[in-house]
Design a protein around this motif. Structure first.
Motif, PDB file in Angstrom:
ATOM      1  N   TRP A   1       0.812  -1.222   0.000  1.00 30.61           N
ATOM      2  CA  TRP A   1       0.000   0.000   0.000  1.00 30.61           C
ATOM      3  C   TRP A   1       0.838   1.263   0.000  1.00 30.61           C
ATOM      4  O   TRP A   1       0.313   2.371   0.032  1.00 30.61           O
ATOM      5  CB  TRP A   1      -0.957   0.013   1.200  1.00 30.61           C
ATOM      6  CG  TRP A   1      -2.013  -1.026   1.079  1.00 30.61           C
ATOM      7  CD1 TRP A   1      -2.081  -2.208   1.752  1.00 30.61           C
ATOM      8  CD2 TRP A   1      -3.157  -0.999   0.218  1.00 30.61           C
ATOM      9  NE1 TRP A   1      -3.184  -2.917   1.368  1.00 30.61           N
ATOM     10  CE2 TRP A   1      -3.861  -2.207   0.438  1.00 30.61           C
ATOM     11  CE3 TRP A   1      -3.642  -0.078  -0.710  1.00 30.61           C
ATOM     12  CZ2 TRP A   1      -5.036  -2.503  -0.259  1.00 30.61           C
ATOM     13  CZ3 TRP A   1      -4.809  -0.386  -1.389  1.00 30.61           C
ATOM     14  CH2 TRP A   1      -5.482  -1.581  -1.165  1.00 30.61           C
TER      15      TRP A   1
ATOM     16  N   ASP B   1       2.683   3.035  -2.209  1.00 33.10           N
ATOM     17  CA  ASP B   1       2.459   4.082  -3.205  1.00 33.10           C
ATOM     18  C   ASP B   1       1.075   4.707  -3.063  1.00 33.10           C
ATOM     19  O   ASP B   1       0.904   5.916  -3.204  1.00 33.10           O
ATOM     20  CB  ASP B   1       2.600   3.512  -4.623  1.00 33.10           C
ATOM     21  CG  ASP B   1       4.037   3.160  -4.931  1.00 33.10           C
ATOM     22  OD1 ASP B   1       4.892   3.480  -4.078  1.00 33.10           O
ATOM     23  OD2 ASP B   1       4.295   2.563  -5.981  1.00 33.10           O
ATOM     24  N   THR B   2       0.083   3.853  -2.767  1.00 35.26           N
ATOM     25  CA  THR B   2      -1.277   4.362  -2.631  1.00 35.26           C
ATOM     26  C   THR B   2      -1.348   5.431  -1.544  1.00 35.26           C
ATOM     27  O   THR B   2      -1.917   6.502  -1.759  1.00 35.26           O
ATOM     28  CB  THR B   2      -2.235   3.214  -2.288  1.00 35.26           C
ATOM     29  OG1 THR B   2      -1.932   2.109  -3.127  1.00 35.26           O
ATOM     30  CG2 THR B   2      -3.671   3.618  -2.486  1.00 35.26           C
TER      31      THR B   2
ATOM     32  N   PHE C   1       0.238   8.864  -2.581  1.00 34.74           N
ATOM     33  CA  PHE C   1      -0.444   9.704  -3.552  1.00 34.74           C
ATOM     34  C   PHE C   1      -1.862  10.088  -3.104  1.00 34.74           C
ATOM     35  O   PHE C   1      -2.365  11.136  -3.501  1.00 34.74           O
ATOM     36  CB  PHE C   1      -0.408   9.044  -4.927  1.00 34.74           C
ATOM     37  CG  PHE C   1       0.994   8.993  -5.452  1.00 34.74           C
ATOM     38  CD1 PHE C   1       1.658  10.166  -5.755  1.00 34.74           C
ATOM     39  CD2 PHE C   1       1.674   7.801  -5.563  1.00 34.74           C
ATOM     40  CE1 PHE C   1       2.968  10.142  -6.192  1.00 34.74           C
ATOM     41  CE2 PHE C   1       2.984   7.768  -6.011  1.00 34.74           C
ATOM     42  CZ  PHE C   1       3.631   8.941  -6.320  1.00 34.74           C
TER      43      PHE C   1
END
Lengths: 294, 330
Positions: free
Chosen positions: A265, A267-268, A271
């Protein structure tokens, strides 16, 4: 508790990395009002050049670092002269999209020169391999000391330069209003070129110092550059310390989520945090000035 | 007469597409390219949506690949898990894409154009990483399979039929977008793209219009993605994400953000790497080069003393007879 401390240690460390990438973004924005989406590529170029110089050609570490800074700095100047100066009427958006094209070109060039392998320098000499912070799993790599030192030098250097020197004052003046600065006799174009050179050099050094701990691949460059940008926006784009504060907050948030939900998770979180901050506080999380989102 | 003028570019495009399909598949005997050419139609649908944003609303959307992937995965997962027919799955994809795009577009439109581009790029990366995370349903990096498109009992097992389906949908959506852009609302949207403050002064609500445009564009991306799943029969995360967003943007930039031209560019850009395999390695180089050259050229257009490539070519052609005319684009 152990999970939290582990996350905090890892978070501060990756926060320093994002801060080192982000400082270039915010410095460039403050002095020229531009966004360089090829910044992550400059960081990776620094790492790759440093690797080739020190590992393949046996150049001393210090010279490798200088080489990384010089190559990344010159590429940055090339972007300024070859792209930005050729778009005199271009809006910041058009120039940003154009640098995104440059990022793709640099990716292709790096892939041709270095392939898609992972390049990682051995840890720099000095500190022990790892530090334990209380708990077994709360481990910090020894290279963290070098990253911290580089961060202190870069952020301190930027502060001294912008606050105490004539060149720094020119830089700030050009950032506020280039045409007016020009009427006061400041060579705006030359100052902007030097700003690009300095930003490129910090990117090269960041890549070189981070290379032993961050597995540098060509394909990771876009995400790395964007995460640095998120750090800079998070802390406030027009503040000197913004990237540092933003980077640390970003690193802590990211590693906390990783500790509880799993590494996928990562990168999620980063961003989603960017989207939230752009909507809620576009001027950054630090109190005070509320600049309009540009 | 107006209908003929409106329709003729689309009929011409259909003829060009069909002739090139015949030339490549039957003429050169490359049967294996038929599916790729059908898949290009799905990209065309997403491109038509993007034209609405980049061309009319002047918003640089780097998130079209996210909705493209969303559509594909919603369609494939709903067929595999919920056991619905492909037609309903496509409708579901469009519905999900628009329902997600509404709040996202609503909030993203508060941002300036530069941050809009960055935020939509972030959307693309989020979508890719969510696809990887939900690997129980999506198969993660390995991708997942989907059945071919079918209506009732009729399965479109022939690539030729799927080619007509995808390009038919692309042409119809292109026609719809074109007539939208010529309608009262479409003109208002173009006015917003030209000068938001002036449009506001004329009584136009820019936020509502731009949100609508974002929803329509994302719905078309979802439609294209859903069709892609049922055209190729297999989807994997590499086909979406940042790469797809870049490809879609490059197509629209090359097509000068005009509907029909962008459709033809979608066909070319999707097909050239398949026709000439050596190009596959250098896609990044080509896309990067296109972005850099076109954008530099674009910003030189209005600078005194500078000229664009087209003006220079026109200058050579008419050498000194008359000044090059600049076409005003609608």
């Amino acid at each position: 508790m152990e999970l939290l401390v582990t996350a905090a240690v890892a978070g501060i460390f990756s926060g320093l990395i994002y801060a080192m990438v982000g400082v270039g973004h915010s410095m460039l924005f403050r002095s020229t009002g531009l966004l360089n989406l090829a910044h992550g590529e400059l960081v990776v170029v620094g790492a790759l050049v440093g690797f080739t110089m020190t590992q393949v050609h046996g150049v001393p570490l210090v010279l490798g670092g200088i080489g990384a800074a010089v190559v990344a700095g010159s590429l940055s100047v090339l972007i300024k002269i070859g792209i930005v100066d050729r778009m005199p009427r271009g809006t910041a958006l058009q120039i940003a999209v154009c640098t995104f094209g440059v990022a793709l070109l640099m990716n292709a060039a790096m892939r041709a020169l270095w392939g898609t392998d992972i390049y990682s320098l051995p840890s720099f000499p000095g500190p022990p391999d790892t530090f334990h912070v209380g708990y077994d799993r709360a481990v910090l790599p020894g290279q963290a000391i070098w990253v911290l030192a580089a961060a202190v030098v870069v952020f301190g250097g930027v502060y001294l330069l912008e606050q105490k020197t004539d060149f720094g004052r020119m830089l700030r003046a050009v950032g506020v209003d280039a045409p007016v600065a020009r009427t006061f006799g400041i060579p705006a174009r030359r100052v902007a070129i030097l700003a690009f050179a300095l930003v490129g050099a910090t990117a090269g050094i960041a890549g070189f110092v981070m290379s032993p701990v961050l597995f540098m691949t060509v394909s990771g460059a876009v995400t790395l550059g964007l995460k640095g940008l998120v750090a800079a926006i998070l802390g406030g784009f027009d503040r000197r310390s913004g990237a540092l504060v933003g980077g640390l907050v970003l690193g802590l948030a990211e590693q906390t989520v990783v500790a509880y939900l799993g590494a996928g998770w990562q990168d999620t979180v980063v961003f989603v945090l960017l989207l939230v901050i752009l909507l809620v506080r576009p001027a950054g999380i630090l109190p005070g000035r509320v600049a309009a989102a540009r | 007469m107006r209908a003929v003028r409106l329709l003729s570019p689309f009929v011409a495009t259909a003829v060009i597409l069909w002739l090139s399909f015949l030339a490549v598949v039957d003429g050169l005997g490359r049967d294996f390219l038929a599916t790729d050419m059908a898949a290009a139609g799905c990209i065309g649908v997403a491109v038509v949506g993007l034209v609405l944003l980049v061309g009319a609303a002047q918003q640089f959307n780097l998130g079209q690949g996210a909705f493209f992937g969303l559509g594909a995965y919603v369609a494939a997962v709903s067929v595999n898990e919920l056991d619905v027919s492909p037609l309903i799955a496509v409708a579901l994809s469009v519905l999900v894409a628009s329902m997600l795009a509404w709040p996202i577009g609503r909030v993203l439109n508060r941002l300036s154009d530069l941050y809009f581009a960055v935020a939509t790029l972030a959307l693309t990366i989020i979508a890719t990483s969510v696809i990887h995370q939900l690997s129980d349903y999506t198969g993660g990096e390995d991708g997942m399979s989907a059945p071919f498109f079918q209506v009732g009992e009729v399965v479109l097992s022939e690539p030729r039929e799927r080619f007509w389906l995808t390009w038919g949908v692309a042409l119809v959506s292109a026609l719809l977008v074109t007539s939208y852009l010529r309608s009262r609302r479409g003109r208002a949207l173009r006015a917003v793209g030209g000068d938001e403050h002036a449009a506001r002064a004329l009584g136009i609500n820019p936020v509502a219009l731009k949100t609508q445009a974002f929803v329509m564009s994302s719905a078309l991306a979802g439609l294209g993605g859903a069709l892609l799943a049922f055209t190729t029969g297999f989807i994997h995360p590499g086909a979406f994400g940042v790469g797809a967003s870049i490809q879609l943007v490059v197509v629209v930039v090359l097509g000068a953000a005009l509907v029909v031209r962008s459709l033809l560019m979608a066909f070319l850009i999707a097909l050239l790497p398949v026709l000439f395999e050596s190009l596959q390695q250098h896609l990044e180089l080509i896309y990067g080069g296109v972005l850099v050259l076109v954008l530099i050229n674009l910003t030189r257009a209005a600078v005194p003393g500078e000229s664009t490539v087209r003006e220079r070519v026109a200058g050579w052609a008419t050498a000194g007879t008359r000044p090059a005319r600049r076409r005003v684009q609608t």
